[in-house]
Design a protein around this motif. Structure first.
Motif, mmCIF file in Angstrom:
data_model
loop_
_atom_site.group_PDB
_atom_site.id
_atom_site.type_symbol
_atom_site.label_atom_id
_atom_site.label_comp_id
_atom_site.label_asym_id
_atom_site.label_seq_id
_atom_site.Cartn_x
_atom_site.Cartn_y
_atom_site.Cartn_z
ATOM 1 N N THR A 286 0.827 -1.211 0.000
ATOM 2 C CA THR A 286 0.000 0.000 0.000
ATOM 3 C C THR A 286 0.862 1.261 0.000
ATOM 4 O O THR A 286 0.445 2.301 -0.526
ATOM 5 C CB THR A 286 -0.960 0.015 1.195
ATOM 6 O OG1 THR A 286 -0.215 0.016 2.431
ATOM 7 C CG2 THR A 286 -1.898 -1.175 1.161
ATOM 8 N N ARG A 287 2.061 1.199 0.584
ATOM 9 C CA ARG A 287 2.953 2.361 0.536
ATOM 10 C C ARG A 287 3.347 2.669 -0.906
ATOM 11 O O ARG A 287 3.310 3.816 -1.344
ATOM 12 C CB ARG A 287 4.199 2.118 1.387
ATOM 13 C CG ARG A 287 5.159 3.319 1.390
ATOM 14 C CD ARG A 287 6.355 3.072 2.281
ATOM 15 N NE ARG A 287 7.172 1.953 1.816
ATOM 16 C CZ ARG A 287 8.077 2.044 0.839
ATOM 17 N NH1 ARG A 287 8.255 3.200 0.193
ATOM 18 N NH2 ARG A 287 8.787 0.995 0.481
ATOM 19 N N ILE A 288 3.711 1.615 -1.645
ATOM 20 C CA ILE A 288 4.045 1.811 -3.061
ATOM 21 C C ILE A 288 2.838 2.352 -3.812
ATOM 22 O O ILE A 288 2.947 3.284 -4.627
ATOM 23 C CB ILE A 288 4.532 0.491 -3.689
ATOM 24 C CG1 ILE A 288 5.827 0.030 -3.024
ATOM 25 C CG2 ILE A 288 4.709 0.646 -5.196
ATOM 26 C CD1 ILE A 288 6.971 0.998 -3.161
ATOM 27 N N GLY A 289 1.676 1.788 -3.546
ATOM 28 C CA GLY A 289 0.469 2.260 -4.212
ATOM 29 C C GLY A 289 0.170 3.714 -3.907
ATOM 30 O O GLY A 289 -0.175 4.501 -4.809
ATOM 31 N N ALA A 290 0.300 4.098 -2.639
ATOM 32 C CA ALA A 290 0.017 5.482 -2.253
ATOM 33 C C ALA A 290 0.971 6.448 -2.936
ATOM 34 O O ALA A 290 0.570 7.530 -3.393
ATOM 35 C CB ALA A 290 0.114 5.621 -0.734
ATOM 36 N N GLU A 291 2.248 6.089 -3.029
ATOM 37 C CA GLU A 291 3.224 6.951 -3.702
ATOM 38 C C GLU A 291 2.859 7.142 -5.167
ATOM 39 O O GLU A 291 2.928 8.253 -5.711
ATOM 40 C CB GLU A 291 4.620 6.358 -3.580
ATOM 41 C CG GLU A 291 5.179 6.374 -2.157
ATOM 42 C CD GLU A 291 6.492 5.610 -2.052
ATOM 43 O OE1 GLU A 291 6.913 4.993 -3.067
ATOM 44 O OE2 GLU A 291 7.098 5.617 -0.964
ATOM 45 N N ARG A 292 2.442 6.070 -5.833
ATOM 46 C CA ARG A 292 2.096 6.147 -7.256
ATOM 47 C C ARG A 292 0.800 6.961 -7.465
ATOM 48 O O ARG A 292 0.686 7.708 -8.441
ATOM 49 C CB ARG A 292 1.920 4.743 -7.843
ATOM 50 C CG ARG A 292 3.134 3.824 -7.719
ATOM 51 C CD ARG A 292 4.307 4.286 -8.572
ATOM 52 N NE ARG A 292 5.321 3.250 -8.683
ATOM 53 C CZ ARG A 292 6.313 3.048 -7.816
ATOM 54 N NH1 ARG A 292 6.420 3.836 -6.747
ATOM 55 N NH2 ARG A 292 7.196 2.084 -8.004
ATOM 56 N N ILE A 293 -0.163 6.785 -6.576
ATOM 57 C CA ILE A 293 -1.417 7.540 -6.707
ATOM 58 C C ILE A 293 -1.156 9.029 -6.517
ATOM 59 O O ILE A 293 -1.669 9.875 -7.274
ATOM 60 C CB ILE A 293 -2.459 7.041 -5.681
ATOM 61 C CG1 ILE A 293 -2.841 5.582 -5.963
ATOM 62 C CG2 ILE A 293 -3.718 7.927 -5.719
ATOM 63 C CD1 ILE A 293 -3.595 4.924 -4.827
ATOM 64 N N ALA A 294 -0.370 9.373 -5.504
ATOM 65 C CA ALA A 294 -0.050 10.781 -5.278
ATOM 66 C C ALA A 294 0.649 11.381 -6.491
ATOM 67 O O ALA A 294 0.353 12.519 -6.904
ATOM 68 C CB ALA A 294 0.821 10.922 -4.023
ATOM 69 N N ALA A 295 1.564 10.629 -7.079
ATOM 70 C CA ALA A 295 2.270 11.118 -8.268
ATOM 71 C C ALA A 295 1.304 11.329 -9.427
ATOM 72 O O ALA A 295 1.432 12.301 -10.197
ATOM 73 C CB ALA A 295 3.366 10.129 -8.658
ATOM 74 N N LEU A 296 0.332 10.449 -9.575
ATOM 75 C CA LEU A 296 -0.663 10.592 -10.644
ATOM 76 C C LEU A 296 -1.492 11.858 -10.447
ATOM 77 O O LEU A 296 -1.713 12.622 -11.396
ATOM 78 C CB LEU A 296 -1.561 9.359 -10.680
ATOM 79 C CG LEU A 296 -2.788 9.427 -11.602
ATOM 80 C CD1 LEU A 296 -2.347 9.615 -13.059
ATOM 81 C CD2 LEU A 296 -3.648 8.179 -11.448
ATOM 82 N N VAL A 297 -1.982 12.077 -9.228
ATOM 83 C CA VAL A 297 -2.801 13.260 -8.962
ATOM 84 C C VAL A 297 -1.997 14.536 -9.205
ATOM 85 O O VAL A 297 -2.494 15.514 -9.789
ATOM 86 C CB VAL A 297 -3.356 13.217 -7.526
ATOM 87 C CG1 VAL A 297 -4.076 14.524 -7.178
ATOM 88 C CG2 VAL A 297 -4.313 12.046 -7.361
ATOM 89 N N GLU A 298 -0.748 14.544 -8.784
ATOM 90 C CA GLU A 298 0.102 15.716 -9.012
ATOM 91 C C GLU A 298 0.329 15.936 -10.506
ATOM 92 O O GLU A 298 0.365 17.077 -10.989
ATOM 93 C CB GLU A 298 1.433 15.542 -8.286
ATOM 94 C CG GLU A 298 1.310 15.610 -6.763
ATOM 95 C CD GLU A 298 2.598 15.227 -6.057
ATOM 96 O OE1 GLU A 298 3.510 14.704 -6.743
ATOM 97 O OE2 GLU A 298 2.685 15.433 -4.831
ATOM 98 N N GLU A 299 0.447 14.848 -11.252
ATOM 99 C CA GLU A 299 0.709 14.967 -12.691
ATOM 100 C C GLU A 299 -0.486 15.529 -13.442
ATOM 101 O O GLU A 299 -0.332 16.396 -14.320
ATOM 102 C CB GLU A 299 1.082 13.599 -13.245
ATOM 103 C CG GLU A 299 1.414 13.583 -14.718
ATOM 104 C CD GLU A 299 1.789 12.201 -15.211
ATOM 105 O OE1 GLU A 299 1.556 11.908 -16.394
ATOM 106 O OE2 GLU A 299 2.327 11.404 -14.406
ATOM 107 N N VAL A 300 -1.712 15.031 -13.128
ATOM 108 C CA VAL A 300 -2.902 15.508 -13.849
ATOM 109 C C VAL A 300 -3.466 16.772 -13.227
ATOM 110 O O VAL A 300 -4.340 17.423 -13.816
ATOM 111 C CB VAL A 300 -3.985 14.409 -13.918
ATOM 112 C CG1 VAL A 300 -3.473 13.201 -14.661
ATOM 113 C CG2 VAL A 300 -4.484 14.027 -12.529
ATOM 114 N N GLY A 301 -2.992 17.126 -12.018
ATOM 115 C CA GLY A 301 -3.358 18.389 -11.413
ATOM 116 C C GLY A 301 -4.641 18.406 -10.626
ATOM 117 O O GLY A 301 -5.038 19.460 -10.105
#
Length: 577
Positions: free
Chosen positions: A192-207
């Motif tokens: 879940t830590r890996i998943g959370a990092e990837r989700i946060a990166a996605l949200v930051e990327e699409v804004g």
């Protein structure tokens, strides 16, 4: 929908979310301690938005993930504004925490971006042992949930980055295999830590996290397009449940699917009352089974998130097998009655859209867990995931001969036998497809498995009687026939044979275990099957020469290598007449 949420970006966001789910699964597979995770994949990773709506369930088993939103909404209900970055939640209880059954623990990690809660990264995994009256998470004698192991409401296992050591010690105290559980839960947390990092990166990327609303709305539109092909009206069906674990019963799952202009109503009125054994379902588990039945009936590219089912109303009468009142036992519910729920819905939908019909998958004849002591000391708990059942045929395709069972839709995999022999005191004698198991049809049902292995140490054999032994394990459609019944695991000891007829724990010395899994149903008239396919099955040893003639009207030469064309023509002509 916000016009800024263009379709291309929405598709990319959904694919990224699904890829993140898979990434979490890969982390779990590579780091978990128990082979049921590292080999069999008896876990599932999913993602929910900040409101607890499931936005991706691309990894693992649909029965785990389909009800995942209930678990996250329980977290939001119980902790409201007390959710902060680096929290990690743990839960399992089906009555209070949105769980399906107690062995399936959920680890959920909130995802924050710029101080705002945007999502949850989650992993639901079936623990090897959670205490209770028998080793291995399944208590054959359970008649109420208190017999089945530790109950977990929504808990903070990690609080703002700090592990609650007191709670961790409590968990390890309530399992027979603390080393395994310790390693497995740490693997869940890491995934879940890996998943959370990837989700946060996605949200930051699409804004923005508004795209999550967009993918839910897109799935809603896609599903409406799919179900619009169904004939309007109310379509009824039922599926039997023939054993409560202690004695034969005449229970059934009854469903009425009403197809309207603006949605579906799936109503289980008429379903049998909850039973004394552990085949009672929670709301989250029954909902997951309904979603699985609907999603699998239509095209495989239908988005698999909770938005797809906005137009579906599910009615689960309280006090029945699909919505039991506490303290009903529930350990078997992810298998049964989940199978029956799916089969009943498939039967109803097939009346509304016959060309999408699927024959029944084989039910689990008996759930077996083996628990013993290693020769050099130390306890082990082994799940024989090595033997899968056969799935049902559909138009254009035979059923797969051996696959992870229906509630996994093939997401559970057969472990490597050599690895099992290394990890446990066992030796496999054979693992082969059954002969004459698959339901005859123009497309044949999956054959099921004939398997046998030795256990070298004294052990407890925990049996929970499933279904498909007293009667057929599956059903055929469009003229196809049901598959062969399961024959629950046999224990052979100096010539004696044990055939379980009720839930039980059998304590035995070194023995040989042998069993036949159930087979899938056939699709279409067997006499219309291509003779060359029948010959191939005979050569492969999964259809006998006698069955080829009896079931398919295909005569095979005595050497089993060729079709007797003249005799076959006579048989087919007689069948047509």
């Amino acid at each position: 929908m916000n016009p800024a949420l263009d379709p291309i970006t929405l598709a990319l966001v959904q694919n990224r979310l699904d890829h993140i789910s898979h990434q979490m699964g890969w982390v779990m597979t590579r780091t978990a301690r128990s082979p049921q995770f590292s080999q069999a994949h008896d876990f599932s990773c999913f993602i929910a938005d900040a409101h607890g709506m499931l936005i991706s369930q691309a990894d693992g088993l649909p029965i785990h993930t389909g009800g995942g939103g209930f678990a996250v909404r329980a977290i939001l209900r119980d902790f409201k504004d007390a959710i902060v970055p680096d929290d990690v939640f743990l839960l399992s209880d089906p009555y209070t925490a949105g769980g399906n059954h107690l062995p399936d623990w959920v680890i959920a990690r909130p995802v924050f971006v710029s101080g705002k809660l945007v999502a949850f990264a989650c992993n639901r995994a079936h623990q090897v042992d959670i205490g209770g009256g028998a080793a291995g998470s399944y208590n054959p004698e359970a008649t109420e949930i208190f017999h089945e192991g530790i109950r977990l409401p929504v808990l903070k296992l990690i609080e703002a980055g700090r592990v609650r050591e007191d709670l961790w010690r409590l968990l390890l105290l309530n399992t027979r295999v603390p080393d395994a559980l310790d390693g497995d839960v740490r693997a869940m947390i890491g995934s879940t830590r890996i998943g959370a990092e990837r989700i946060a990166a996605l949200v930051e990327e699409v804004g923005s996290d508004e795209f999550f609303d967009g993918v839910l709305a897109h799935a809603d539109r896609r599903f409406q397009t799919s179900y619009s092909r169904l004939a309007k009206g109310t379509w009824k069906a039922e599926e039997p449940m023939d054993h409560d674990g202690f004695q034969p019963v005449d229970n059934k799952i009854v469903v009425a699917v009403t197809v309207g202009e603006s949605g579906l109503i799936v109503d289980f009125d008429g379903t049998s009352p909850q039973m004394q054994g552990s085949k009672n379902s929670s709301v989250a588990n029954s909902t997951a089974a309904v979603f699985m039945a609907l999603a699998s009936f239509f095209e495989p590219d239908l988005p698999k998130n909770e938005g797809a089912f906005r137009s579906v109303e599910i009615r689960l009468p309280e006090g029945t097998l699909v919505n039991a009142r506490p303290p009903a036992a529930m350990t078997m519910n992810t298998i049964l009655p989940a199978f029956e729920i799916i089969h009943a819905i498939w039967k109803a939908l097939a009346q509304a859209l016959p060309e999408r019909a699927s024959a029944g998958w084989a039910k689990t004849g008996a759930q077996l867990v083996i628990a013993g002591i290693y020769p050099n000391g130390g306890r082990y708990v082994m799940y024989p995931f090595t033997a899968g059942a056969g799935c049902g045929a559909v138009e254009g395709r035979d059923g797969l001969n051996m696959i992870g069972n229906l509630i996994t839709l093939g997401g559970m995999t057969a472990p490597n036998l050599e690895d099992y022999e290394y990890l446990f005191p066992v030796r496999f004698r054979r693992q082969e497809f059954r002969c004459d198991g698959g339901g005859p049809g123009r497309f044949r049902g999956g054959t099921g498995c004939d398997h046998e292995f030795d256990v070298f140490t004294p052990a407890d054999y925990c049996y929970l009687i499933g279904a498909g032994s007293a009667r057929s394990a599956s059903f055929g459609v469009e003229g196809g026939k049901p598959g062969a019944s399961a024959e629950p695991m046999l224990l052979l000891d100096e010539g004696s044979v044990f055939r379980p007829t009720r839930n039980s724990v059998v304590r035995q010395g070194p023995v040989t275990c042998h069993g036949l899994t159930g087979a899938g149903g056939g699709y279409g008239d067997p006499k219309e099957r291509d003779p060359s396919r029948v010959l191939r099955d005979v050569r492969d040893g999964i259809v006998s020469v006698a069955a080829a003639e009896r079931d398919y009207a295909v005569a095979i030469t005595a050497d089993g290598l060729h079709i007797d064309e003249a005799r076959t023509a006579q048989l087919r002509q007689a069948a047509a007449a």
